[in-house]
Motif scaffolding. Structure first.
Motif, PDB file in Angstrom:
ATOM      1  N   LEU A  17      38.825  46.763  55.603  1.00  0.00           N
ATOM      2  CA  LEU A  17      39.284  45.585  55.786  1.00  0.00           C
ATOM      3  C   LEU A  17      38.599  45.062  55.267  1.00  0.00           C
ATOM      4  CD1 LEU A  17      42.310  45.058  56.678  1.00  0.00           C
ATOM      5  CD2 LEU A  17      41.216  44.172  59.101  1.00  0.00           C
ATOM      6  N   VAL A  20      38.600  45.836  51.472  1.00  0.00           N
ATOM      7  CA  VAL A  20      39.672  44.931  50.031  1.00  0.00           C
ATOM      8  C   VAL A  20      39.695  43.537  50.600  1.00  0.00           C
ATOM      9  CG1 VAL A  20      41.331  47.225  49.671  1.00  0.00           C
ATOM     10  CG2 VAL A  20      41.247  45.338  51.889  1.00  0.00           C
ATOM     11  N   VAL A  84      39.393  35.763  44.038  1.00  0.00           N
ATOM     12  CA  VAL A  84      39.426  37.114  44.121  1.00  0.00           C
ATOM     13  C   VAL A  84      41.100  38.048  44.474  1.00  0.00           C
ATOM     14  CG1 VAL A  84      36.987  37.402  44.849  1.00  0.00           C
ATOM     15  CG2 VAL A  84      38.981  37.428  46.243  1.00  0.00           C
ATOM     16  N   PHE A  85      41.737  37.041  44.491  1.00  0.00           N
ATOM     17  CA  PHE A  85      43.009  37.403  44.794  1.00  0.00           C
ATOM     18  C   PHE A  85      44.307  37.293  43.944  1.00  0.00           C
ATOM     19  CE2 PHE A  85      41.270  37.110  49.003  1.00  0.00           C
ATOM     20  CZ  PHE A  85      41.464  38.659  48.994  1.00  0.00           C
ATOM     21  N   SER A  86      45.221  38.125  43.522  1.00  0.00           N
ATOM     22  CA  SER A  86      46.506  37.773  42.415  1.00  0.00           C
ATOM     23  C   SER A  86      47.278  36.636  43.073  1.00  0.00           C
ATOM     24  CB  SER A  86      46.589  39.821  42.053  1.00  0.00           C
ATOM     25  OG  SER A  86      47.542  39.696  43.456  1.00  0.00           O
ATOM     26  N   LYS A  87      47.644  36.058  41.860  1.00  0.00           N
ATOM     27  CA  LYS A  87      49.245  35.467  42.622  1.00  0.00           C
ATOM     28  C   LYS A  87      50.109  35.877  43.095  1.00  0.00           C
ATOM     29  CE  LYS A  87      48.458  33.051  37.833  1.00  0.00           C
ATOM     30  NZ  LYS A  87      47.890  34.390  36.990  1.00  0.00           N
ATOM     31  N   TRP A  89      50.053  37.578  45.642  1.00  0.00           N
ATOM     32  CA  TRP A  89      49.018  38.423  46.497  1.00  0.00           C
ATOM     33  C   TRP A  89      49.993  38.384  48.450  1.00  0.00           C
ATOM     34  CZ3 TRP A  89      48.667  35.854  51.435  1.00  0.00           C
ATOM     35  CH2 TRP A  89      48.718  34.725  51.653  1.00  0.00           C
ATOM     36  N   GLY A  92      52.018  41.634  47.701  1.00  0.00           N
ATOM     37  CA  GLY A  92      51.683  42.494  48.324  1.00  0.00           C
ATOM     38  C   GLY A  92      51.483  43.426  49.205  1.00  0.00           C
ATOM     39  N   LEU A  93      51.053  42.015  49.831  1.00  0.00           N
ATOM     40  CA  LEU A  93      50.799  42.079  50.988  1.00  0.00           C
ATOM     41  C   LEU A  93      52.086  42.167  51.757  1.00  0.00           C
ATOM     42  CD1 LEU A  93      48.186  41.432  53.021  1.00  0.00           C
ATOM     43  CD2 LEU A  93      49.281  38.668  54.056  1.00  0.00           C
ATOM     44  N   ILE A  95      53.995  44.393  51.362  1.00  0.00           N
ATOM     45  CA  ILE A  95      54.762  45.522  50.542  1.00  0.00           C
ATOM     46  C   ILE A  95      53.798  46.741  51.826  1.00  0.00           C
ATOM     47  CG2 ILE A  95      54.996  47.367  48.747  1.00  0.00           C
ATOM     48  CD1 ILE A  95      55.108  45.709  46.922  1.00  0.00           C
ATOM     49  N   ALA A  96      52.865  46.375  51.751  1.00  0.00           N
ATOM     50  CA  ALA A  96      51.732  47.432  52.915  1.00  0.00           C
ATOM     51  C   ALA A  96      52.006  47.013  54.018  1.00  0.00           C
ATOM     52  CB  ALA A  96      50.230  46.608  52.106  1.00  0.00           C
ATOM     53  N   VAL A  99      54.956  49.053  54.463  1.00  0.00           N
ATOM     54  CA  VAL A  99      55.320  50.770  54.716  1.00  0.00           C
ATOM     55  C   VAL A  99      54.030  51.404  55.802  1.00  0.00           C
ATOM     56  CG1 VAL A  99      53.136  52.357  53.297  1.00  0.00           C
ATOM     57  CG2 VAL A  99      53.937  51.039  51.951  1.00  0.00           C
ATOM     58  N   PHE A 100      53.031  50.263  56.135  1.00  0.00           N
ATOM     59  CA  PHE A 100      52.740  50.789  57.294  1.00  0.00           C
ATOM     60  C   PHE A 100      53.720  50.487  58.711  1.00  0.00           C
ATOM     61  CE2 PHE A 100      51.240  48.624  61.960  1.00  0.00           C
ATOM     62  CZ  PHE A 100      50.677  49.939  61.788  1.00  0.00           C
TER      63      PHE A 100
END
Lengths: 166, 104
Positions: A17, A20, A84-87, A89, A92-93, A95-96, A99-100
């Motif tokens: 954690l 990332v 540091v994070f993409s627009k 984000w 992506g959060l 999607i992650a 998946v979890f």
């Protein structure tokens, strides 16, 4: 489920954690090394001594150093202006997390079907070595070829362009 | 957590999700590679855990799979970081949303 398992899992997940989430790339490299070490200890906890020590040698000894080299060679320690994070984000959060949720649901729904042999497997390095040159000799040779090709390829790709045209 | 294997599987799932989130969310190419390494490691943890608690651990299948996977991941890291360095030489950045042209 021993307390030591929870401790190692917590260290591994905290390292991942932190890797990332932290801002500075060098801190990320350190955190990912902690995660690799926690995983190696989890492998040892699973009675897989050979895989655990291979993990320490390959990941902590080689991959972590490679990451640090790449960070230093690309001046990655400078903080970017736009964060540091993409627009995207948030996507992506989601999607992650999805998946979890999916994997966790699959694991928890099949707890009754999960195998649980509690006898400690007695596998020595000798057994692993003879399996590597016996039953698994073809994959081993292919892997040797792959590692050679990857090493040469990495050098050629990262070579300075002027040096290549000469 | 009734069985030890389920605990390891949940930890591996969490680590995989963390790696996936890192690869999708961060802007730096090196961080994306770190996320990919975390995902590969989560898969290795699954392989070793199934080898330990599954039937016939003496066949070494899961262990061998994990060892080969570690070696392939090392090759992947070398090539991936070489590519990042080559792209940095060319474009002077490792921010992925600034690398948006196929041709120089």
């Amino acid at each position: 489920m021993t307390p030591i398992f929870y401790l190692l899992a917590a260290v591994t997940l905290a390292g991942g954690l932190a890797a990332v989430l932290l801002k500075h790339l060098v801190h990320c490299a350190l955190a990912v090394t902690v995660a690799f070490a926690g995983l190696a200890l989890l492998f040892l906890q699973l009675d897989a001594q050979f895989a655990g020590f291979a993990q320490i040698l390959v990941y902590i000894g080689a991959v972590a150093i490679l990451i640090v080299f790449a960070i230093l060679l690309t001046r990655g320690s400078d903080l970017p202006k736009g964060g540091v994070f993409s627009k995207t984000w948030f996507l992506g959060l989601i999607i992650a997390a999805g998946v979890f949720a999916m994997i966790g649901w699959a694991v928890l729904a099949s707890v009754s079907a999960i195998p649980q042999q509690n006898a400690v497997p007695s596998v020595s390095v000798y057994d692993i070595g003879s399996a590597l040159v016996g039953r698994y000799v073809l994959p081993l040779e292919i892997l040797a070829l792959l590692l050679t090709a990857a090493t040469i390829g990495a050098v050629i790709v990262a070579m300075h362009e002027k040096a290549r045209s000469r | 957590m009734t069985t030890p294997l389920a605990g390891y599987l949940v930890v591996a799932a969490l680590l995989f999700a963390i790696g996936l989130g890192g690869a999708l969310v961060r802007r730096n190419a090196i961080l994306v590679l770190i996320g990919i390494e975390l995902m590969l490691n989560a898969a290795n943890l699954n392989l070793i855990a199934f080898w330990r608690y599954g039937p016939h651990p003496e066949a070494l299948t899961g262990m061998m799979f994990a060892i080969f996977s570690i070696a392939v991941a090392a090759a992947e890291a070398a090539v991936g970081l070489g590519l990042v360095i080559a792209i940095y030489r060319h474009t002077n950045t490792t921010e992925l949303d600034k690398i948006d042209r196929m041709k120089g």
